[in-house]
Motif scaffolding. Structure first.
Motif, PDB file in Angstrom:
ATOM      1  N   GLY A 132      22.689  21.263 -12.307  1.00  0.00           N
ATOM      2  CA  GLY A 132      21.965  22.474 -11.967  1.00  0.00           C
ATOM      3  C   GLY A 132      20.460  22.291 -11.842  1.00  0.00           C
ATOM      4  O   GLY A 132      19.734  23.248 -11.607  1.00  0.00           O
ATOM      5  N   ALA A 133      19.966  21.053 -11.972  1.00  0.00           N
ATOM      6  CA  ALA A 133      18.523  20.811 -11.933  1.00  0.00           C
ATOM      7  C   ALA A 133      17.987  20.694 -10.512  1.00  0.00           C
ATOM      8  O   ALA A 133      16.783  20.635 -10.321  1.00  0.00           O
ATOM      9  N   GLY A 134      18.860  20.647  -9.545  1.00  0.00           N
ATOM     10  CA  GLY A 134      18.452  20.486  -8.150  1.00  0.00           C
ATOM     11  C   GLY A 134      19.469  19.629  -7.438  1.00  0.00           C
ATOM     12  O   GLY A 134      20.581  19.422  -7.918  1.00  0.00           O
ATOM     13  N   VAL A 135      19.092  19.126  -6.276  1.00  0.00           N
ATOM     14  CA  VAL A 135      19.972  18.242  -5.518  1.00  0.00           C
ATOM     15  C   VAL A 135      19.997  16.898  -6.231  1.00  0.00           C
ATOM     16  O   VAL A 135      18.973  16.225  -6.342  1.00  0.00           O
ATOM     17  N   LEU A 136      21.166  16.531  -6.733  1.00  0.00           N
ATOM     18  CA  LEU A 136      21.311  15.343  -7.567  1.00  0.00           C
ATOM     19  C   LEU A 136      21.977  14.222  -6.782  1.00  0.00           C
ATOM     20  O   LEU A 136      23.030  14.416  -6.185  1.00  0.00           O
ATOM     21  N   GLU A 137      21.346  13.061  -6.765  1.00  0.00           N
ATOM     22  CA  GLU A 137      21.932  11.849  -6.197  1.00  0.00           C
ATOM     23  C   GLU A 137      21.971  10.811  -7.307  1.00  0.00           C
ATOM     24  O   GLU A 137      21.058  10.752  -8.131  1.00  0.00           O
ATOM     25  N   GLU A 138      22.991   9.986  -7.285  1.00  0.00           N
ATOM     26  CA  GLU A 138      23.126   8.926  -8.266  1.00  0.00           C
ATOM     27  C   GLU A 138      23.219   7.602  -7.541  1.00  0.00           C
ATOM     28  O   GLU A 138      23.926   7.491  -6.541  1.00  0.00           O
ATOM     29  N   LYS A 139      22.472   6.603  -8.016  1.00  0.00           N
ATOM     30  CA  LYS A 139      22.424   5.306  -7.343  1.00  0.00           C
ATOM     31  C   LYS A 139      22.428   4.171  -8.356  1.00  0.00           C
ATOM     32  O   LYS A 139      21.737   4.239  -9.363  1.00  0.00           O
ATOM     33  N   LYS A 140      23.187   3.140  -8.036  1.00  0.00           N
ATOM     34  CA  LYS A 140      23.096   1.893  -8.783  1.00  0.00           C
ATOM     35  C   LYS A 140      21.927   1.136  -8.166  1.00  0.00           C
ATOM     36  O   LYS A 140      21.914   0.885  -6.960  1.00  0.00           O
ATOM     37  N   MET A 141      20.932   0.826  -8.990  1.00  0.00           N
ATOM     38  CA  MET A 141      19.713   0.230  -8.462  1.00  0.00           C
ATOM     39  C   MET A 141      18.982  -0.521  -9.561  1.00  0.00           C
ATOM     40  O   MET A 141      18.998  -0.103 -10.713  1.00  0.00           O
ATOM     41  N   MET A 142      18.321  -1.599  -9.230  1.00  0.00           N
ATOM     42  CA  MET A 142      17.504  -2.379 -10.161  1.00  0.00           C
ATOM     43  C   MET A 142      18.298  -2.802 -11.395  1.00  0.00           C
ATOM     44  O   MET A 142      17.777  -2.826 -12.502  1.00  0.00           O
ATOM     45  N   GLY A 143      19.581  -3.072 -11.231  1.00  0.00           N
ATOM     46  CA  GLY A 143      20.412  -3.489 -12.350  1.00  0.00           C
ATOM     47  C   GLY A 143      20.789  -2.356 -13.274  1.00  0.00           C
ATOM     48  O   GLY A 143      21.361  -2.575 -14.330  1.00  0.00           O
ATOM     49  N   GLY A 144      20.467  -1.129 -12.894  1.00  0.00           N
ATOM     50  CA  GLY A 144      20.762   0.027 -13.720  1.00  0.00           C
ATOM     51  C   GLY A 144      21.346   1.148 -12.890  1.00  0.00           C
ATOM     52  O   GLY A 144      21.879   0.932 -11.803  1.00  0.00           O
ATOM     53  N   TYR A 145      21.236   2.334 -13.410  1.00  0.00           N
ATOM     54  CA  TYR A 145      21.797   3.518 -12.778  1.00  0.00           C
ATOM     55  C   TYR A 145      20.708   4.576 -12.723  1.00  0.00           C
ATOM     56  O   TYR A 145      20.138   4.923 -13.765  1.00  0.00           O
ATOM     57  N   LEU A 146      20.375   5.044 -11.524  1.00  0.00           N
ATOM     58  CA  LEU A 146      19.287   5.998 -11.352  1.00  0.00           C
ATOM     59  C   LEU A 146      19.775   7.355 -10.896  1.00  0.00           C
ATOM     60  O   LEU A 146      20.714   7.460 -10.117  1.00  0.00           O
ATOM     61  N   PHE A 147      19.099   8.367 -11.394  1.00  0.00           N
ATOM     62  CA  PHE A 147      19.328   9.737 -10.957  1.00  0.00           C
ATOM     63  C   PHE A 147      18.118  10.181 -10.148  1.00  0.00           C
ATOM     64  O   PHE A 147      16.986  10.118 -10.625  1.00  0.00           O
ATOM     65  N   MET A 148      18.383  10.602  -8.937  1.00  0.00           N
ATOM     66  CA  MET A 148      17.361  11.164  -8.069  1.00  0.00           C
ATOM     67  C   MET A 148      17.572  12.677  -8.088  1.00  0.00           C
ATOM     68  O   MET A 148      18.702  13.146  -7.964  1.00  0.00           O
ATOM     69  N   VAL A 149      16.489  13.425  -8.264  1.00  0.00           N
ATOM     70  CA  VAL A 149      16.571  14.882  -8.222  1.00  0.00           C
ATOM     71  C   VAL A 149      15.669  15.340  -7.087  1.00  0.00           C
ATOM     72  O   VAL A 149      14.494  14.968  -7.034  1.00  0.00           O
ATOM     73  N   ASN A 150      16.247  16.097  -6.172  1.00  0.00           N
ATOM     74  CA  ASN A 150      15.532  16.584  -4.993  1.00  0.00           C
ATOM     75  C   ASN A 150      14.870  15.444  -4.223  1.00  0.00           C
ATOM     76  O   ASN A 150      13.739  15.554  -3.757  1.00  0.00           O
ATOM     77  N   GLY A 151      15.578  14.318  -4.124  1.00  0.00           N
ATOM     78  CA  GLY A 151      15.109  13.188  -3.342  1.00  0.00           C
ATOM     79  C   GLY A 151      14.075  12.310  -4.017  1.00  0.00           C
ATOM     80  O   GLY A 151      13.568  11.369  -3.412  1.00  0.00           O
ATOM     81  N   LYS A 152      13.766  12.571  -5.282  1.00  0.00           N
ATOM     82  CA  LYS A 152      12.751  11.803  -6.009  1.00  0.00           C
ATOM     83  C   LYS A 152      13.366  11.133  -7.228  1.00  0.00           C
ATOM     84  O   LYS A 152      14.165  11.741  -7.951  1.00  0.00           O
ATOM     85  N   MET A 153      12.957   9.875  -7.495  1.00  0.00           N
ATOM     86  CA  MET A 153      13.431   9.178  -8.682  1.00  0.00           C
ATOM     87  C   MET A 153      13.023   9.972  -9.923  1.00  0.00           C
ATOM     88  O   MET A 153      11.871  10.351 -10.070  1.00  0.00           O
ATOM     89  N   CYS A 154      13.982  10.227 -10.796  1.00  0.00           N
ATOM     90  CA  CYS A 154      13.726  11.080 -11.964  1.00  0.00           C
ATOM     91  C   CYS A 154      13.937  10.326 -13.278  1.00  0.00           C
ATOM     92  O   CYS A 154      13.026  10.212 -14.083  1.00  0.00           O
ATOM     93  N   ILE A 155      15.150   9.831 -13.485  1.00  0.00           N
ATOM     94  CA  ILE A 155      15.492   9.192 -14.756  1.00  0.00           C
ATOM     95  C   ILE A 155      16.616   8.195 -14.510  1.00  0.00           C
ATOM     96  O   ILE A 155      17.424   8.377 -13.590  1.00  0.00           O
ATOM     97  N   GLY A 156      16.650   7.144 -15.299  1.00  0.00           N
ATOM     98  CA  GLY A 156      17.685   6.144 -15.136  1.00  0.00           C
ATOM     99  C   GLY A 156      18.122   5.560 -16.470  1.00  0.00           C
ATOM    100  O   GLY A 156      17.545   5.867 -17.521  1.00  0.00           O
ATOM    101  N   VAL A 157      19.142   4.730 -16.387  1.00  0.00           N
ATOM    102  CA  VAL A 157      19.705   4.072 -17.562  1.00  0.00           C
ATOM    103  C   VAL A 157      19.882   2.604 -17.216  1.00  0.00           C
ATOM    104  O   VAL A 157      20.369   2.272 -16.131  1.00  0.00           O
ATOM    105  N   ASP A 158      19.453   1.723 -18.094  1.00  0.00           N
ATOM    106  CA  ASP A 158      19.732   0.302 -17.924  1.00  0.00           C
ATOM    107  C   ASP A 158      19.849  -0.348 -19.295  1.00  0.00           C
ATOM    108  O   ASP A 158      19.923   0.337 -20.313  1.00  0.00           O
ATOM    109  N   MET A 159      19.864  -1.666 -19.311  1.00  0.00           N
ATOM    110  CA  MET A 159      19.968  -2.400 -20.565  1.00  0.00           C
ATOM    111  C   MET A 159      18.862  -3.440 -20.607  1.00  0.00           C
ATOM    112  O   MET A 159      18.623  -4.147 -19.625  1.00  0.00           O
ATOM    113  N   ASP A 160      18.191  -3.532 -21.729  1.00  0.00           N
ATOM    114  CA  ASP A 160      17.185  -4.568 -21.937  1.00  0.00           C
ATOM    115  C   ASP A 160      17.937  -5.893 -22.115  1.00  0.00           C
ATOM    116  O   ASP A 160      18.682  -6.065 -23.071  1.00  0.00           O
TER     117      ASP A 160
END
Length: 113
Positions: free
Chosen positions: A17-45
């Motif tokens: 419900g935060a906006g248009v949500l896209e999810e992408k595997k990127m940079m060895g992690g998992y990114l959430f784009m909100v309204n076409g902008k990188m917002c938050i991601g998850v990876d492992m050190d």
């Protein structure tokens, strides 16, 4: 896999419900784009094998947010990326702490649209 599906699910739930949500595997992690902008991601050190968040917070409150528990400069290349933070488990394991970081990422994301 270079990220935790469990942490991805926890973040995904909070972004509904935060906006248009896209999810992408990127940079060895998992990114959430909100309204076409990188917002938050998850990876492992890779050096510590710890899950971590990648949070885009902008430059305005960057120094203040860097003081929060678990927060570190985001650095992939030897040069920190100002406006982006890594958050380690001690800073997001508790539900209210994860809520805090998702809200900070969404606050900045709204400034970009």
């Amino acid at each position: 896999m270079a990220y935790s599906e469990y942490v991805v699910d926890r973040v995904r739930y909070r972004l509904k419900g935060a906006g248009v949500l896209e999810e992408k595997k990127m940079m060895g992690g998992y990114l959430f784009m909100v309204n076409g902008k990188m917002c938050i991601g998850v990876d492992m050190d890779k050096s510590t094998q710890q899950d971590r968040l990648m949070v885009r917070v902008g430059k305005l409150n960057y120094e203040e947010l860097l003081e929060k528990e678990g927060s570190r400069k985001m650095d992939f290349t030897g040069r920190p990326m100002r406006g982006f933070l890594f958050i380690y488990p001690e800073g997001f394991d508790a539900e209210e702490d994860l809520d805090f970081w998702v809200e900070k990422a969404l606050e900045f994301n709204k400034l970009l649209t």
